[in-house]
Write an enzyme that holds these catalytic residues in place. Structure first.
Site, PDB file in Angstrom:
ATOM      1  N   ARG A 110      57.334 -21.751 113.858  1.00 28.03           N
ATOM      2  CA  ARG A 110      58.668 -22.355 114.073  1.00 28.03           C
ATOM      3  C   ARG A 110      59.707 -21.271 113.818  1.00 28.03           C
ATOM      4  O   ARG A 110      59.836 -20.784 112.699  1.00 28.03           O
ATOM      5  CB  ARG A 110      58.826 -23.534 113.104  1.00 28.03           C
ATOM      6  CG  ARG A 110      60.115 -24.312 113.254  1.00 28.03           C
ATOM      7  CD  ARG A 110      60.146 -25.458 112.244  1.00 28.03           C
ATOM      8  NE  ARG A 110      61.362 -26.254 112.380  1.00 28.03           N
ATOM      9  CZ  ARG A 110      62.516 -25.947 111.794  1.00 28.03           C
ATOM     10  NH1 ARG A 110      62.616 -24.868 111.036  1.00 28.03           N
ATOM     11  NH2 ARG A 110      63.575 -26.720 111.964  1.00 28.03           N
ATOM     12  N   LYS A 122      64.153 -17.681 106.222  1.00 22.29           N
ATOM     13  CA  LYS A 122      64.280 -18.358 104.932  1.00 22.29           C
ATOM     14  C   LYS A 122      64.625 -17.386 103.810  1.00 22.29           C
ATOM     15  O   LYS A 122      64.505 -16.174 103.951  1.00 22.29           O
ATOM     16  CB  LYS A 122      63.031 -19.194 104.648  1.00 22.29           C
ATOM     17  CG  LYS A 122      63.056 -20.442 105.540  1.00 22.29           C
ATOM     18  CD  LYS A 122      62.004 -21.451 105.288  1.00 22.29           C
ATOM     19  CE  LYS A 122      62.255 -22.667 106.216  1.00 22.29           C
ATOM     20  NZ  LYS A 122      61.117 -23.569 106.289  1.00 22.29           N
TER      21      LYS A 122
HETATM   22  N1  HH2 Z   1      61.955 -25.916 107.900  1.00 24.74           N
HETATM   23  C1  HH2 Z   1      63.190 -26.426 108.080  1.00 24.74           C
HETATM   24  C2  HH2 Z   1      63.368 -27.607 108.802  1.00 24.74           C
HETATM   25  N2  HH2 Z   1      62.324 -28.249 109.343  1.00 24.74           N
HETATM   26  N3  HH2 Z   1      59.999 -28.405 109.753  1.00 24.74           N
HETATM   27  C3  HH2 Z   1      58.765 -27.920 109.575  1.00 24.74           C
HETATM   28  N4  HH2 Z   1      57.701 -28.563 110.113  1.00 24.74           N
HETATM   29  N5  HH2 Z   1      58.517 -26.774 108.844  1.00 24.74           N
HETATM   30  C4  HH2 Z   1      59.536 -26.068 108.288  1.00 24.74           C
HETATM   31  O1  HH2 Z   1      59.257 -25.035 107.622  1.00 24.74           O
HETATM   32  C5  HH2 Z   1      60.876 -26.569 108.445  1.00 24.74           C
HETATM   33  C6  HH2 Z   1      61.064 -27.757 109.187  1.00 24.74           C
HETATM   34  C7  HH2 Z   1      64.357 -25.712 107.501  1.00 24.74           C
HETATM   35  O2  HH2 Z   1      64.815 -24.696 108.368  1.00 24.74           O
HETATM   36  P1  HH2 Z   1      66.049 -24.889 109.383  1.00 24.74           P
HETATM   37  O3  HH2 Z   1      65.776 -25.964 110.383  1.00 24.74           O
HETATM   38  O4  HH2 Z   1      66.366 -23.582 109.971  1.00 24.74           O
HETATM   39  O5  HH2 Z   1      67.246 -25.279 108.437  1.00 24.74           O
HETATM   40  P2  HH2 Z   1      67.906 -26.645 108.007  1.00 24.74           P
HETATM   41  O6  HH2 Z   1      66.890 -27.545 107.385  1.00 24.74           O
HETATM   42  O7  HH2 Z   1      68.955 -26.204 107.013  1.00 24.74           O
HETATM   43  O8  HH2 Z   1      68.486 -27.277 109.215  1.00 24.74           O
END
Ligand code: HH2
Length: 338
Positions: free
Chosen positions: A314, A279
């Site tokens: 995660r 992040k």
């Molecule tokens: N962060 C993201 C997406 N889903 N779910 C949970 N439970 N906790 C988190 O911190 C979280 C999440 C965002 O990260 P990422 O999936 O890498 O990116 P994007 O939302 O741009 O797909």
């Protein structure tokens, strides 16, 4: 005035008699930090806690989707999206998504989190039909083939329902039941474990100027209120994972304040999940503008969370995180090998 009870998590082998296990896991505590709004924190012996509070902090959490909580579990991320901040577009192609999921599983993922909608700041809305089209075929192939359970990262009940029918076992709702009014009933009737995450604002605007009275306590109160809502919808607390939502309507300082005292969230009595991987604050503090260059910082944050008893991490970078965590757990193991 409400006092919030943060267990001071330890992994040191010199564990005093009478110390309590933290959430039945690999950390112990014999002191808690009492936090009050507008007052200096106070450290008190765990032995002085009311029995109910001590029990909630120390009781083992129920297994979810076949996963027990005697060690931290790694959730591998598969974003089937064109625009995710960390890996946008790389896994939109079904073959690439499948290969990534298999790679994460082989590298030691305990659970795979599959999402068809980016929630990064400013991300575009995706229709239900498109989200289903992205994730369901992948889940149908993976669910019978993988040893690890699959979680579906969605705010929409129709997507969640289709994913569960395809073989997903866990729901991950970054809106904590606030986006789709049908999500609570679906989670209740399906019996699937669900992750409820804190976010301030919606993805389009959440990073504009996030503000809190006290970010740690505000996020805690929010999750406590969402848990009450979940229980009212028929979802038992023991089936919920709570997540402070690193980066969702938070500055770098907010993220740090949450991570520094992340063990507070054990007081909710649930499995705690943290998603800090790659992040933006890691890039800002670690001097890594490119998301893919944030692996060392991401691993450091994951280890810090594990050292405070966080049960689910995660992550994007499974090989690196798994190796680092294995070594951290080996070095700090509560029991000496014989
Ligand atoms: N962060 C993201 C997406 N889903 N779910 C949970 N439970 N906790 C988190 O911190 C979280 C999440 C965002 O990260 P990422 O999936 O890498 O990116 P994007 O939302 O741009 O797909």
């Amino acid at each position: 005035m409400t006092a919030y009870c943060r267990p001071i998590a330890m992994t040191d082998p010199a564990r005093p008699a009478g110390a309590l296990a933290l959430a039945g896991g690999w950390c112990w505590f014999d002191r808690v930090e009492l936090l009050r709004r507008g007052a200096a924190p106070r450290i008190v012996p765990a032995a002085d806690l009311p029995a109910g509070v001590a029990r909630r902090l120390s009781a083992p959490r129920a297994a979810l989707a076949g996963l027990g909580w005697d060690a931290p579990r790694l959730m591998g991320i598969v974003n089937v999206t064109p625009d995710s901040f960390s890996d946008g577009g790389r896994f939109l192609d079904p073959e690439a998504a499948l290969a990534q999921a298999r790679h994460l599983a082989e590298a030691g993922a305990d659970i795979l989190d599959i999402g068809g909608e980016s929630t990064r700041p400013g991300a575009e809305d995706v229709t239900e039909a498109e989200e289903i089209r992205r994730v369901v075929p992948l889940i149908e192939v993976l669910a019978p083939a993988l040893g690890a359970p699959i979680s579906i990262d969605t705010r929409k009940a129709a997507v969640a329902r289709a994913a569960l029918a395809a073989g997903a076992a866990v729901l991950n709702d970054v809106s904590a039941l606030r986006f789709d009014p049908a999500m609570g009933a679906l989670a209740a009737e399906s019996g699937a474990p669900i992750c409820l995450m804190h976010a301030q604002g919606d993805p389009a605007t959440m990073q504009k100027n996030p503000r809190y009275d006290d970010v740690l306590l505000d996020v805690y109160d929010f999750l406590e209120a969402r848990l009450a809502e979940a229980e009212a919808a028929g979802i038992p607390r023991g089936r919920v994972m709570v997540d402070p939502g690193i980066g969702f309507g938070k500055t770098a300082a907010h993220n740090l304040a949450l991570l520094r005292r992340i063990s507070l969230f054990h007081a909710l009595g649930c499995v705690v999940l943290v998603g800090a991987s790659r992040k933006r604050f890691i890039g800002t503090l670690g001097g890594a503008p490119e998301a893919a260059a944030r692996v060392p910082g991401s691993v450091a944050v994951a280890l810090g969370a594990a050292a405070q008893g966080v049960q689910v991490l995660r992550v994007h970078d499974m090989v690196e995180t798994r190796q680092a965590l294995s070594l951290q757990m080996a070095v700090t193991a509560a029991r000496d090998a014989t």
